[in-house]
Each structure stands twice: as C-alpha cells, then as structure tokens.
Enzyme design. Structure first.
Site, short mmCIF file in Angstrom:
data_model
loop_
_atom_site.label_atom_id
_atom_site.label_comp_id
_atom_site.label_asym_id
_atom_site.label_seq_id
_atom_site.Cartn_x
_atom_site.Cartn_y
_atom_site.Cartn_z
CG ASP A 131 17.41 -9.36 62.46
OD1 ASP A 131 18.50 -9.89 62.75
OD2 ASP A 131 16.33 -9.67 63.01
CB ALA B 55 19.54 -13.92 62.49
CD1 TRP C 141 11.38 -14.63 64.07
CD2 TRP C 141 12.51 -12.92 64.99
NE1 TRP C 141 11.89 -15.05 65.27
CE2 TRP C 141 12.58 -14.03 65.86
CE3 TRP C 141 13.15 -11.74 65.36
CZ2 TRP C 141 13.25 -13.98 67.07
CZ3 TRP C 141 13.82 -11.70 66.56
CH2 TRP C 141 13.86 -12.81 67.41
CE LYS D 195 18.59 -18.75 64.67
NZ LYS D 195 18.05 -17.58 65.35
C1 LMR Z 1 13.07 -18.59 64.77
O1 LMR Z 1 12.64 -17.71 64.03
O2 LMR Z 1 12.52 -19.70 64.88
C2 LMR Z 1 14.33 -18.34 65.55
O3 LMR Z 1 14.83 -17.08 65.29
C3 LMR Z 1 14.16 -18.62 66.98
C4 LMR Z 1 13.32 -17.61 67.69
O4 LMR Z 1 13.78 -17.09 68.71
O5 LMR Z 1 12.19 -17.34 67.26
#
Ligand code: LMR
Length: 394
Positions: free
Chosen positions: A208, A210, A127, A243
C-alpha cells in the site's frame, strides 16, 4: 427492513475529525486525519493541478465513459512514477480505482477470488481501514509485530519472527513508505530480508503506497516498492494520488497486479476490470486525468515536483523543530524518534488516557493510539504541543 440494521462502529479517524471541527476552542490543534495542511492550516490545490484543471476545462469535449479500468494513459504515467523500470510494463495489469482505499478494497477482493483461504498479514499497528475492510469481506487477517514501543522504531526481530509463520499463498501487506500510523519504516536492507523470507515461503506481498514523495523524496519513497516488484514472482500494489497530488476528494488511485511474465497479464487485466464493474462500474476520471496531464507535461511536472518537495521539507522541518523543542523541555533525547520517522505521521507512543488528556485539557487532537499528523502543526503550534506533551508526563 431498515429496523434490522445495527449501528456500525464509527471510523476512529473520521470521528476524531468531526469532534475537532466541533471544538470551539480557538487554540485547538488538529493532528488527526491524514490530510496535508500548510502553515495557515489550509489544504491547498497544488499549483500544477490548478493549471491542469484550467487547461482541461478548455480541452475536454465529452464526459462520456472511459474504460472500466480507467484511462490507459493514467495507468502508464502511474506505472512509471511508482515502478519506473523495475519490471516490464507488459507484466503488469493496472486499473484506476476510487482513491487508494478503492485500490485496497479491489486488491482484497481479487485475493478472495483467487485464493479464498489466503490469510492477510498486516502490521501491528496498521491503518485501521485495512482491517476494517478485511473484516467486512470476511477475510482472515493476522497481525505481525512491527512497532517497538520502547524505541518507537521498527521491531525488526519481532517482524522476522512473525513472518516465519506465513504460509505459501498468504498475503503480506506492507506499507511502501511513510508507515501509517507509526512513521517508522524499514530500511532497504531490511526490505530485502523481508522479500527473501516471502520468496522462501511463497507468500505474496501487497504494497500500500499512499504517501510517495512525503518521506525521503519522490524516487526514494518508491525504492522499496520497486525492490519488491522486481524480486518476487507476483505482487499487488495499491496506490493513492490523494496526498501527493492533494486531490483527496477526487478519489484517485490505482491497483497494479504484477505477474512473473506477460502471459498472465491479460487475465489479470480482465479481472481488475471485472471487479471494477461489479463494485462501482467505471472509476472516477477527473483526478486521474489531472494526474496524467501533470505527469505528461514537462513544465507542470517540474512545478508539481517542486511543490511536493516543499511540502515534504516543510514536514521534515516541523519534525526537527518538535524533536528539538521536546529535547529542550524534557532535557532528554527520548523524543529523537520524531525526527527519524518519515511521512505525515508519527506515533508518540503514549497511553489512550494521555491522548484523552491532551484533547480535554489542551485541545490537542490526535488518534487514540497517539498517532499525530505532523502536517497539522506549524512553527507556532510546535512549542505549544511540546509543552503539553511534557506537562502530561509523556
Ligand atoms: C488517514 O489515515 O488519516 C488517511 O488515510 C485518511 C483516511 O481515510 O483514514
């Protein structure tokens, strides 16, 4: 003073969301930011959350501060949801944070405080906000191989080879389930092998998580995190309720610091509270309170679980529909990985040029690395996407 500021790089995911909003084509398909949408393109307030909110309006008599680490009842229900009986509650320090991102940020801050020399190993890709926050904090991060661009699965040999370069005290950031951005996940046998390597070198895992409940199921998605927490002396767990409770804007998350025994827990707990105080003082409470109410009430909990399962199965159905449509149109099985991936995202594995072509020619928005938010699709848009993918020659 302000004249000294320099422009910061735009967040790619959020910039894409803006570009999509501004696109006036009625046929556009938004597969960008990781927000769940139902078949009508709506991000609903979950039924149990709405009911809890209605109850809370009648019950809440004050908006005074809670504790620096948030409400202990929230810590308890989330500990149970994620860790169940994997470790003793007495070994775990828990603090509520502003969303999962807040938990990630606090975790990195804690690492920096405890061991400024620690390097943070992150999957390649991960991410983008992980590396962005690490850069902001001036912390060294090292990518480990993760995604096999041929199979679109996990490059487990590459991962193993790269984990051999980890040193004692380093942090290895792993996605508990539903890897973002690829959708490719380790199986439990592979998790065990990773844990064994980390234990051998004395590295500390940071999980992590999520998307619990978006992959293989609420319990199934927590198994890897439980395996890690029960097999290592110390670990960090950053979790999000955005989420799986659909409460994105309430900023509800938590950080857990798992230690080998209860003697370390008090210091860890005080440190988490201290870090909260320095960065934002008290964490938001409204979302945490709703989560606590939903998880503590048998009826609300059952309804929440049922709705979460509908969401999960809906995304799985879209994955299967897309994979089979692509198989039909391309006459090959090379898109089968879409049905194997889990969670909200899949990395299609195309070039940035092709991603741009999908946007320009077809109004299809996905992140530049070809990450698609599967929940941005519905039964009508799947064939449109499949045709566009085949047309541009993926
Ligand atoms: C994403 O990866 O799109 C989500 O976790 C939202 C974000 O804050 O980036």
């Amino acid at each position: 003073m302000f004249a000294n500021l320099t422009a910061q790089p735009a967040d790619k995911i959020l910039a894409l969301a803006k570009a999509c909003r501004e696109d006036e084509r009625p046929t556009k398909i938004d597969l960008g930011v990781g927000v769940y949408k139902n078949a009508e393109g709506v991000t609903p307030v979950m039924r149990a959350v709405k009911k809890a909110e209605q109850q809370l309006w009648g019950l809440e008599t004050t908006k005074s501060y809670v504790g620096l680490a948030g409400d202990p009842a929230f810590a308890d229900v989330m500990f149970d949801l994620i860790l169940s009986d994997a470790v003793d509650r007495g070994n775990v320090a828990v603090a509520a944070t502003p969303g999962g991102t807040g938990a990630v940020r606090q975790a990195f801050e804690l690492v920096k405080m405890a061991n400024p020399d620690a390097r943070v190993f992150v999957s390649n890709p991960t991410w983008p906000n992980h590396t962005s926050i690490l850069n902001y904090l001036g912390m060294e991060h090292v990518p480990y191989r993760y995604f096999d661009s041929d199979t679109r699965g996990v490059d487990f040999d590459g991962l193993m080879a790269d984990l051999k370069t980890v040193k004692a005290g380093d942090i290895v950031l792993l996605h508990g389930c539903c890897h973002n951005p690829t959708g490719a996940n380790l199986n439990l046998t592979q998790w065990q092998i990773v844990v064994d390597i980390l234990n051998e070198v004395g590295a500390i895992p940071m999980i992590d998580i999520a998307y619990q409940g978006f992959g293989d199921g609420l319990e199934e998605d927590a198994l890897a995190t439980r395996l890690v927490a029960s097999s290592v002396p110390e670990c960090l767990i950053a979790a999000s309720c955005s989420k799986n409770f659909g409460i994105y804007r309430e900023r509800t998350g938590l950080l857990m610091a798992v230690s080998a025994d209860a003697s370390q827990q008090g210091l860890n707990q005080d440190t988490l509270a201290f870090l909260n105080r320095q960065n934002f003082s008290f964490p938001p409470d409204h979302g945490a309170r709703l989560v606590t109410m939903v998880l503590s009430d048998a009826e609300l909990r059952m309804d929440w679980k049922a709705e979460l399962e509908e969401v999960r199965l809906g995304m799985l159905g879209l994955r299967e529909q897309l994979a089979s449509e692509l198989q039909r149109l391309s006459g090959s099985d090379r898109f089968g990985f879409l049905a194997q991936h889990r969670g909200m995202f899949s990395r299609l594995g195309t070039t940035p040029d092709m991603v741009e072509k999908l946007r320009a020619d077809h109004g299809i928005y996905m992140v530049g690395d070809s990450r698609m938010n599967i929940a941005g699709l519905n039964a009508q848009s799947v064939p449109i996407l499949a045709k566009a993918i085949v047309d541009i020659g993926v």
